[in-house]
Scaffold this active site. Structure first.
Site, PDB file in Angstrom:
ATOM      1  N   GLU A   1     -40.884 -83.238  44.475  1.00  0.00           N
ATOM      2  CA  GLU A   1     -41.362 -82.564  45.692  1.00  0.00           C
ATOM      3  C   GLU A   1     -40.169 -81.936  46.388  1.00  0.00           C
ATOM      4  O   GLU A   1     -39.136 -82.581  46.569  1.00  0.00           O
ATOM      5  CB  GLU A   1     -41.996 -83.562  46.678  1.00  0.00           C
TER       6      GLU A   1
ATOM      7  N   GLU B   1     -43.612 -92.703  45.510  1.00  0.00           N
ATOM      8  CA  GLU B   1     -42.572 -93.188  46.424  1.00  0.00           C
ATOM      9  C   GLU B   1     -42.753 -94.672  46.747  1.00  0.00           C
ATOM     10  O   GLU B   1     -42.721 -95.081  47.913  1.00  0.00           O
ATOM     11  CB  GLU B   1     -42.561 -92.351  47.714  1.00  0.00           C
TER      12      GLU B   1
END
Ligand SMILES: *[C@@H]1O[C@H](CO)[C@@H](O)[C@H](O)[C@H]1NC(C)=O
Ligand SMILES: *[C@@H]1O[C@H](CO)[C@@H](O)[C@H](O)[C@H]1NC(C)=O
Ligand SMILES: *[C@@H]1O[C@H](CO)[C@@H](O)[C@H](O)[C@H]1NC(C)=O
Ligand SMILES: *[C@@H]1O[C@H](CO)[C@@H](O)[C@H](O)[C@H]1NC(C)=O
Ligand SMILES: *[C@@H]1O[C@H](CO)[C@@H](O)[C@H](O)[C@H]1NC(C)=O
Ligand SMILES: *[C@@H]1O[C@H](CO)[C@@H](O)[C@H](O)[C@H]1NC(C)=O
Ligand SMILES: *[C@@H]1O[C@H](CO)[C@@H](O)[C@H](O)[C@H]1NC(C)=O
Length: 481
Positions: free
Chosen positions: A265, A118
């Protein structure tokens, strides 16, 4: 359990694909005070028929435990190594050391390299914006130069905040990459496209709910019940589909309409927030897993077999709680590999199916540290001691809406003291707290509030260590096969 637990069975009994439904992956994070030994975790993955795992680094113990399992692995380069990977020789070393090295018969089945984690989160203030794409290019090129480019793809797990739709037109079809990173995102997705690598995105309906009091509660789940968002005649009844299709639209606008998407995720926490609980987590997974098994896809990408990694496998009690107290409670298993609730990973919707617990876990002795009620110590020192205990251990279950929020003041103290004592491996000196604490052989757990008995890292470590032999044998093995 079992039948499709190993890839060998899957290939012999082709039917198993049908029986097992979608092949679910899991995220295996290790930011725990006493992490479970990798070998025990790998057995647990196999026992549960989990055939894909996503890691956050390339830790040698983890990789050696995975060797020979045939579990498909996404291995990772943490954000703090992205700058180094801007140098091609360093990227080449990383690939040699952490991918090629395991590429032998009986080695590790690496399928992806995650370049960063991220990295474009707004909260990083752009620190990684200019160094992620060069790192990605170097890693994919190093994989290609090592002869692995056809089977191992470099990708970048991105937070869903890299794309959005305009404030005045909040529909999936209006999805575009965030303006401040549009250039680098566009280059990156074209690079993925050229190298047959997927886009990896993390999608969190829980966080949508957490972020806004106005978010329609039922829209976070998959069983309808909230007013749909209508977009060009498509009715969106859950935020997962809406979010995913916003990305599909952004990819289309960037000129790569068919780029495959991996969900890196997705999951729901079970504690640490008023909406983080077992009931909601079950509702979420009971909606998600059957859809994946049916290969339902989303309105803009219907009938696809989505590649999905649940977040996460095991609770991580040493994660940063900056995002919120729930951050340490994402596991489908507790810290010690005990399942939290019934769950049918195959997506066949059996509501009473239980996950298989970790085996051969060694615990510390049956001792807990609790508040000492003898009245001899100075209770005005209690708050400071609780603070101290909670600074060095995990007290996130004490907060509002959490599993231990109904303890009285003494119970709170016991909970905090015990977590510190367990984190310290039950050292006698770690259960003193200026005379306010004492050791008990009675488990103080009440109802939902579970007092931790930590696992014995030393005992467990002895189980794990012979694995390193596998690595010592690598050159020999390459020669033999
Ligand atoms: C391989 O990965 C490990 C663990 O993530 C890391 O510490 C190490 O620096 C990597 N090796 C190289 C040569 O970059
Ligand atoms: C980003 O900026 C904010 C506000 O200026 C600051 O508080 C925060 O520490 C910065 N974060 C990072 C990772 O640099
Ligand atoms: C990234 O590169 C752009 C263009 O060269 C530059 O304007 C910007 O300041 C850089 N950002 C960082 C954080 O280095
Ligand atoms: C994003 O970048 C691409 C390529 O540089 C460009 O074609 C497109 O117009 C940009 N989109 C926006 C909204 O700036
Ligand atoms: C689980 O539920 C199914 C029906 O959904 C039932 O046939 C089965 O006997 C149950 N198993 C157990 C262990 O309760
Ligand atoms: C208890 O501690 C407080 C604050 O540290 C102190 O003021 C007080 O005198 C102590 N009481 C006793 C009985 O020692
Ligand atoms: C116990 O601790 C929690 C979290 O620190 C707090 O919200 C709660 O009020 C405490 N309860 C008592 C009775 O002190």
């Amino acid at each position: 359990m079992g039948l499709c637990g190993s890839v060998i069975w899957v290939s012999i009994l082709g039917l198993c694909f049908w029986v097992a439904g979608a092949a679910i992956g899991v995220n295996w994070g290790t930011m725990a005070i006493h992490p479970l030994p990798p070998k025990i975790v790998v057995e647990m993955l196999k026992d549960n028929g989990i055939t894909k795992v996503k890691l956050f680094d390339a830790d040698q113990n983890t990789m050696s435990a995975l060797a020979g399992s045939d579990i498909e692995v996404m291995v990772a380069i943490p954000n703090n190594m992205l700058a180094i990977m801007n140098d091609y020789d360093s990227a080449k070393n990383w690939v040699d050391r952490n991918v090629s090295r395991y590429n032998f018969n009986g080695g590790v089945n690496v399928k992806y390299v995650a370049v960063g984690n991220e990295p474009f989160l707004s909260s990083y203030n752009g620190s990684f914006v200019n160094i992620t794409f060069p790192a990605l290019q170097n890693i994919q090129n190093a994989l290609n130069d090592a002869g692995l480019g056809d089977t191992v793809k470099a990708t970048v797990p991105l937070n869903a905040d890299v794309y959005n739709s305009p404030e005045n037109n909040q529909v999936p079809s209006a999805g575009r990459f965030r303006a401040d990173i549009n250039d680098t995102m566009t280059q990156m997705v074209q690079f993925f496209n050229q190298h047959n690598a997927p886009f990896t995105v993390n999608i969190y309906p829980f966080l949508s709910l957490y972020a806004s009091k106005d978010f329609p509660f039922d829209f976070a789940f998959f069983d309808g019940g909230s007013a749909p968002v209508v977009d060009n005649g498509i009715s969106y009844t859950n935020v997962f589909d809406a979010n995913f299709d916003t990305l599909v639209s952004a990819l289309k606008a960037a000129g790569v309409p068919d780029l495959p998407i991996v969900v890196g995720e997705v999951g729901w926490p079970t504690d640490g927030d008023i909406n983080g609980n077992v009931k909601n987590a079950q509702r979420f997974y009971n909606g998600l897993l059957p859809r994946l098994a049916r290969k339902q896809g989303t309105p803009l990408r219907p009938n696809i077999d989505l590649d999905v990694y649940l977040f996460g496998l095991i609770d991580e009690d040493a994660k940063s709680i900056d995002p919120g107290h729930f951050e340490r409670h994402w596991g489908i298993f507790h810290y010690d590999g005990q399942p939290k609730f019934p769950m049918d990973l195959s997506g066949q919707g059996q509501t009473n199916k239980t996950l298989v617990a970790a085996k051969n876990v060694k615990y510390l002795p049956q001792r807990w540290c609790v508040f000492n009620p003898d009245g001899k110590a100075n209770v005005s020192k209690l708050a400071d001691n609780i603070d101290y205990a909670c600074t060095f251990s995990d007290c996130t279950s004490l907060g509002y809406g959490s599993s231990c929020n109904n303890l009285d003041a003494n119970g709170n103290a016991s909970y905090a003291f015990n977590n510190y004592y367990q984190a310290q491996g039950q050292k006698d000196m770690s259960c003193v707290f200026q005379g306010l604490a004492t050791i008990s052989t009675q488990d103080p757990s009440t109802g939902q509030c579970k007092f931790t008995l930590q696992i014995d890292s030393h005992a467990n470590h002895r189980v794990a260590s012979p694995l390193l032999l596998v690595l010592a044998l690598v050159p020999l093995a390459v020669f033999m096969f």
